[in-house]
Design an enzyme around this catalytic site. Sequence first.
Site, PDB file in Angstrom:
ATOM      1  N   ARG A  75       1.324  -8.976  -9.109  1.00 20.99           N
ATOM      2  CA  ARG A  75       0.215  -8.812  -9.714  1.00 20.99           C
ATOM      3  C   ARG A  75      -0.344  -7.297 -10.055  1.00 20.99           C
ATOM      4  O   ARG A  75      -0.885  -6.847 -11.127  1.00 20.99           O
ATOM      5  CB  ARG A  75      -1.054  -9.156  -8.841  1.00 20.99           C
ATOM      6  CG  ARG A  75      -1.530 -10.564  -8.806  1.00 20.99           C
ATOM      7  CD  ARG A  75      -1.911 -11.238  -7.651  1.00 20.99           C
ATOM      8  NE  ARG A  75      -0.665 -11.448  -6.779  1.00 20.99           N
ATOM      9  CZ  ARG A  75       0.084 -12.408  -6.841  1.00 20.99           C
ATOM     10  NH1 ARG A  75      -0.438 -13.276  -7.357  1.00 20.99           N
ATOM     11  NH2 ARG A  75       1.153 -12.516  -5.902  1.00 20.99           N
ATOM     12  N   THR A  76       0.222  -6.443  -8.826  1.00 19.67           N
ATOM     13  CA  THR A  76      -0.231  -4.846  -9.236  1.00 19.67           C
ATOM     14  C   THR A  76       0.548  -4.426 -10.381  1.00 19.67           C
ATOM     15  O   THR A  76      -0.076  -3.859 -11.311  1.00 19.67           O
ATOM     16  CB  THR A  76       0.002  -4.083  -7.861  1.00 19.67           C
ATOM     17  OG1 THR A  76      -0.588  -4.828  -6.770  1.00 19.67           O
ATOM     18  CG2 THR A  76      -0.571  -2.701  -7.978  1.00 19.67           C
ATOM     19  N   LYS A 105      22.204   8.175  -5.453  1.00 24.25           N
ATOM     20  CA  LYS A 105      23.266   9.188  -5.441  1.00 24.25           C
ATOM     21  C   LYS A 105      22.668  10.397  -4.271  1.00 24.25           C
ATOM     22  O   LYS A 105      23.168  11.724  -4.463  1.00 24.25           O
ATOM     23  CB  LYS A 105      23.375   9.930  -6.832  1.00 24.25           C
ATOM     24  CG  LYS A 105      23.996   9.101  -8.133  1.00 24.25           C
ATOM     25  CD  LYS A 105      23.965   9.821  -9.178  1.00 24.25           C
ATOM     26  CE  LYS A 105      24.089   8.684 -10.349  1.00 24.25           C
ATOM     27  NZ  LYS A 105      24.124   9.388 -11.470  1.00 24.25           N
ATOM     28  N   ARG A 108       4.620   2.280  -6.200  1.00 21.99           N
ATOM     29  CA  ARG A 108       4.625   1.583  -4.900  1.00 21.99           C
ATOM     30  C   ARG A 108       5.749   1.622  -4.228  1.00 21.99           C
ATOM     31  O   ARG A 108       6.922   1.693  -4.742  1.00 21.99           O
ATOM     32  CB  ARG A 108       4.226   0.117  -5.383  1.00 21.99           C
ATOM     33  CG  ARG A 108       4.508  -0.806  -4.300  1.00 21.99           C
ATOM     34  CD  ARG A 108       4.292  -2.474  -4.673  1.00 21.99           C
ATOM     35  NE  ARG A 108       2.989  -2.506  -4.565  1.00 21.99           N
ATOM     36  CZ  ARG A 108       2.289  -3.840  -4.382  1.00 21.99           C
ATOM     37  NH1 ARG A 108       3.094  -4.860  -4.338  1.00 21.99           N
ATOM     38  NH2 ARG A 108       1.401  -3.829  -4.500  1.00 21.99           N
ATOM     39  N   HIS A 120      -3.781   0.651   0.060  1.00 18.86           N
ATOM     40  CA  HIS A 120      -3.680   0.072  -1.290  1.00 18.86           C
ATOM     41  C   HIS A 120      -4.824   0.280  -2.030  1.00 18.86           C
ATOM     42  O   HIS A 120      -5.653  -0.582  -2.425  1.00 18.86           O
ATOM     43  CB  HIS A 120      -3.448  -1.292  -1.296  1.00 18.86           C
ATOM     44  CG  HIS A 120      -2.968  -1.920  -2.618  1.00 18.86           C
ATOM     45  ND1 HIS A 120      -2.933  -1.471  -3.825  1.00 18.86           N
ATOM     46  CD2 HIS A 120      -2.213  -3.406  -2.530  1.00 18.86           C
ATOM     47  CE1 HIS A 120      -2.510  -2.313  -4.542  1.00 18.86           C
ATOM     48  NE2 HIS A 120      -1.972  -3.354  -3.861  1.00 18.86           N
TER      49      HIS A 120
HETATM   50  C1  NCD Z   1      -0.950  -7.115  -1.617  1.00 16.98           C
HETATM   51  C2  NCD Z   1       0.094  -6.026  -1.117  1.00 16.98           C
HETATM   52  O1  NCD Z   1       1.107  -5.814  -2.078  1.00 16.98           O
HETATM   53  O2  NCD Z   1      -0.126  -5.331  -0.263  1.00 16.98           O
HETATM   54  N1  NCD Z   1      -0.572  -7.616  -2.797  1.00 16.98           N
HETATM   55  C3  NCD Z   1      -1.417  -7.316  -3.931  1.00 16.98           C
HETATM   56  O3  NCD Z   1      -1.111  -5.886  -4.317  1.00 16.98           O
HETATM   57  N2  NCD Z   1      -2.107  -7.946  -4.559  1.00 16.98           N
HETATM   58  C4  NCD Z   1      -1.045  -8.015  -0.569  1.00 16.98           C
HETATM   59  C5  NCD Z   1      -0.075  -8.578   0.126  1.00 16.98           C
HETATM   60  O4  NCD Z   1       1.398  -8.614  -0.323  1.00 16.98           O
HETATM   61  O5  NCD Z   1      -0.095  -9.624   1.258  1.00 16.98           O
END
Ligand code: NCD
Length: 350
Positions: free
Chosen positions: A77-78, A106, A127, A160
């Site tokens: 999703r993100t 490397k 991320r 997040h």
């Molecule tokens: C979440 C995450 O990655 O922290 N997912 C997301 O970004 N929608 C929640 C999760 O993985 O449980």
Amino acid sequence: MIPPSPASVPEASLPTADRSLFHIISPKQFSRPLLDELCELTTAARTLAKSRHGARALQMLLADKRAMLYFSQPSTRTFLSFNNACHILGIRTSEIRNASTSSEVKGETVEDSIRTFSSYVDVIIMRSWEQGLAERAAEHMNSIPRPVPIVNAGSGKDHHPTQALLDIYTLDRSFSDRGGIDGKTIGLMGDLLRGRTARSLAYLMKNYSDVRLVFIAPSGFEMQDDIKSHLDEHKVEWYDTDQLEEVLPDLDAVYVTRIQTEWDDPDSPVQVDYSKFQIGLEQVKSMRSDAAIMHPLPRGPELHPAVDADPRAMYWRQERNGMWMRVAALLKTFGVDDQFRSIYQDHNIG
Ligand code: NCD
């Protein structure tokens, strides 16, 4: 029953609105005026995009920009919502989704990798498994001649922030005919120890008045003290429970999360009876008729698919809201929000 709320504490002492954004690293950066503004921009952007004319105008706004999506931790999703938010604004994207295909193997430092990306693009959305990495990247950017903004799309077990923004937007919309988020009782359930979405959302609640938070977690998975002390400092009422059934009828929203098993030690996976921390049709029956059921997704057994058909289920809307909220966040990061507003006005909407 949830204990009664103490005398209300007005949020008169909100920090003076600093409504600019460059890096987006932590929920600490968001004041109430900025959150309200982001919600307003989100709605305006999705409204403008409904017409072909409006969608085209949006696509011209940042057509000279490029983004790097640097996701070394899994994401559906993100990743997709940022990718599509970029495209809505005309930003071209490139991606690394697997650090093993980059020069990190490397031995290149993260600082050097990030600086390299910044030679080619105008924003880095990242991320990582590592807590604090986005913050380190932003600090590094601040020390080089051509810094580009860093957007934290999830940093380890820590935070997040853009998920919390879309959660705020979804809550705000869910309560739009009930005075918004102020005064609401919100339950956060599941792996609150390791779930960064619940942590970031709880943190943002200091921006709303008279909110009560109920942390519903199995023993050993409770919300951590850093968040609790922050809430105490800001006079946000919270309390811990492991009795879902008792609190469910009082909640205006329940934010369900999954057990974050990816953090378990593979040699000794955590054994927890999670069956009391699940929402299915039976649990939904005891909820308020106007309650919101939220989940950042992906889900596990904690949220039964049969709940999807209930009008209180907000999690699919959350997903879509996320794309539009990320459009709003990018408008702020690139400082084109005023330009966006005049385009919006020219289109004579609202
Ligand atoms: C979440 C995450 O990655 O922290 N997912 C997301 O970004 N929608 C929640 C999760 O993985 O449980």
